[in-house]
Scaffold this motif. Sequence first.
Motif, PDB file in Angstrom:
ATOM      1  N   UNK A  80       0.842  27.544  -2.927  1.00  0.00           N
ATOM      2  CA  UNK A  80       2.262  27.462  -3.551  1.00  0.00           C
ATOM      3  C   UNK A  80       3.086  26.492  -2.891  1.00  0.00           C
ATOM      4  N   UNK A  81       2.501  26.089  -1.695  1.00  0.00           N
ATOM      5  CA  UNK A  81       3.229  25.088  -0.855  1.00  0.00           C
ATOM      6  C   UNK A  81       3.378  23.775  -0.965  1.00  0.00           C
ATOM      7  N   UNK A  82       4.244  22.767  -1.473  1.00  0.00           N
ATOM      8  CA  UNK A  82       4.203  21.545  -1.479  1.00  0.00           C
ATOM      9  C   UNK A  82       4.144  20.754  -0.237  1.00  0.00           C
ATOM     10  N   UNK A  83       3.147  19.838   0.034  1.00  0.00           N
ATOM     11  CA  UNK A  83       3.111  19.018   1.188  1.00  0.00           C
ATOM     12  C   UNK A  83       3.096  17.637   0.750  1.00  0.00           C
ATOM     13  N   UNK A 115       0.889  -1.105   0.103  1.00  0.00           N
ATOM     14  CA  UNK A 115      -0.046   0.003  -0.006  1.00  0.00           C
ATOM     15  C   UNK A 115       0.651   1.296   0.031  1.00  0.00           C
ATOM     16  N   UNK A 116       0.390   2.293  -0.382  1.00  0.00           N
ATOM     17  CA  UNK A 116       1.123   3.641  -0.593  1.00  0.00           C
ATOM     18  C   UNK A 116       1.437   4.133   1.117  1.00  0.00           C
ATOM     19  N   UNK A 117       2.543   4.534   1.067  1.00  0.00           N
ATOM     20  CA  UNK A 117       2.978   5.298   2.355  1.00  0.00           C
ATOM     21  C   UNK A 117       3.141   6.670   2.381  1.00  0.00           C
ATOM     22  N   UNK A 118       2.821   7.394   1.289  1.00  0.00           N
ATOM     23  CA  UNK A 118       2.818   8.842   1.297  1.00  0.00           C
ATOM     24  C   UNK A 118       1.877   9.215   0.313  1.00  0.00           C
ATOM     25  N   UNK A 119       1.538  10.532   0.610  1.00  0.00           N
ATOM     26  CA  UNK A 119       0.313  11.217  -0.042  1.00  0.00           C
ATOM     27  C   UNK A 119       0.843  12.841  -0.207  1.00  0.00           C
ATOM     28  N   UNK A 120       0.639  13.163  -1.540  1.00  0.00           N
ATOM     29  CA  UNK A 120       0.981  14.491  -1.559  1.00  0.00           C
ATOM     30  C   UNK A 120      -0.043  15.642  -1.909  1.00  0.00           C
ATOM     31  N   UNK A 153       4.642  20.767  27.772  1.00  0.00           N
ATOM     32  CA  UNK A 153       4.785  22.262  27.796  1.00  0.00           C
ATOM     33  C   UNK A 153       5.125  22.973  26.698  1.00  0.00           C
ATOM     34  N   UNK A 154       5.984  22.356  25.882  1.00  0.00           N
ATOM     35  CA  UNK A 154       6.432  22.929  24.519  1.00  0.00           C
ATOM     36  C   UNK A 154       5.715  22.519  23.453  1.00  0.00           C
ATOM     37  N   UNK A 155       4.590  21.527  23.438  1.00  0.00           N
ATOM     38  CA  UNK A 155       4.049  21.150  22.240  1.00  0.00           C
ATOM     39  C   UNK A 155       3.597  22.206  21.231  1.00  0.00           C
ATOM     40  N   UNK A 156       3.746  22.056  20.106  1.00  0.00           N
ATOM     41  CA  UNK A 156       3.406  23.220  19.055  1.00  0.00           C
ATOM     42  C   UNK A 156       2.643  22.313  17.837  1.00  0.00           C
ATOM     43  N   UNK A 157       2.029  23.450  17.178  1.00  0.00           N
ATOM     44  CA  UNK A 157       1.392  23.005  15.835  1.00  0.00           C
ATOM     45  C   UNK A 157       1.936  23.707  14.871  1.00  0.00           C
ATOM     46  N   UNK A 158       1.657  23.225  13.429  1.00  0.00           N
ATOM     47  CA  UNK A 158       2.316  23.935  12.377  1.00  0.00           C
ATOM     48  C   UNK A 158       1.089  24.338  11.616  1.00  0.00           C
ATOM     49  N   UNK A 159       1.194  25.755  11.117  1.00  0.00           N
ATOM     50  CA  UNK A 159       0.186  26.024  10.434  1.00  0.00           C
ATOM     51  C   UNK A 159       0.720  26.224   8.815  1.00  0.00           C
ATOM     52  N   UNK A 160       0.006  25.844   7.792  1.00  0.00           N
ATOM     53  CA  UNK A 160       0.528  26.312   6.371  1.00  0.00           C
ATOM     54  C   UNK A 160      -0.781  27.130   5.830  1.00  0.00           C
TER      55      UNK A 160
END
Length: 305
Positions: A28-31, A18-23, A216-223
Amino acid sequence: MSSDNVSHPGRPGADELVPSRYALKIGEIDVMVVSDGVLTLPGKMLGHNADPTVRAAWLDYNFLPTETLDWGLNVVVVRSGGRTVLIDAGLGDDPNLNLPKAGQLAHRLVAAGIDLPSVTDVVLTHMHMDHIGMLLVDGVKDQLRKDLRIHVAEAEVKFWTHPDFSHVSMPQGFPDALRAAAKRFAEEYRSNLQTFEEVYEVAPGVVVTRTGGHTPGHSVVRLASGGDRLMFAGDAVFAVGFEHPDWFNGFEHDPEEAARVRIRLLRELSASGELLVATHLPFPSIGHVAVEGDAFRWVPIFWDY
């Protein structure tokens, strides 16, 4: 986000069924979401403060086993403004905790055409071993750029100098393994660390924000780009957390604050309509959040293939 922004997930390698990646693209941001495998953990860790019969009923309702459960382990690669950003780094070698289905990231990055020397930045949502592990695999550091920037909240680095495990509910062996991995990571990559207090822009449209809670330092990333938006929520959201956001996950160092963070983020996501990806949702973990009565509902995207 329109459906034409989602690209083909790629064919599985010869050794994988099965695939292990999904794009996909966010403006304009590649994910790319890459699976590091799955973690097989006790089912009770989904909500150790929940009534065991209610927890078992939720698992049964979702056709899941009640004793043990395979948690997805997702990592994200982002390309923006000439930078290649790895968000979290998977488990790495199995730290003698019987987690043989994870630790796949290094070879799956290569299979996806992402060479380690091309990575300019790493963002760590937090320093649990399943988010830093690949960086500790023998030979990996030698392949990374000398000027690699590893972005992590200052509060996270400080926490792991004297971590508090008094509110977690982990299987035996996990606290010691987590301590050891975090200590080794801090020692080996100290010169690469780029710490931030609350918010930092890593690359154009790629912003990391400290939430706390899980750690305490857990973070999220926003695109954000061209009107499209996506949040990588790390360990702030788990599969059960939509219907039961007040259930405490066994890995949460401050479970009450983690629940407050989870509810706040889910409200934001349901209001904005932006896409969500999280570490331990089933691969590829891309979808939307909707309000469902007093709780929430997970709406996975339709795969484009």
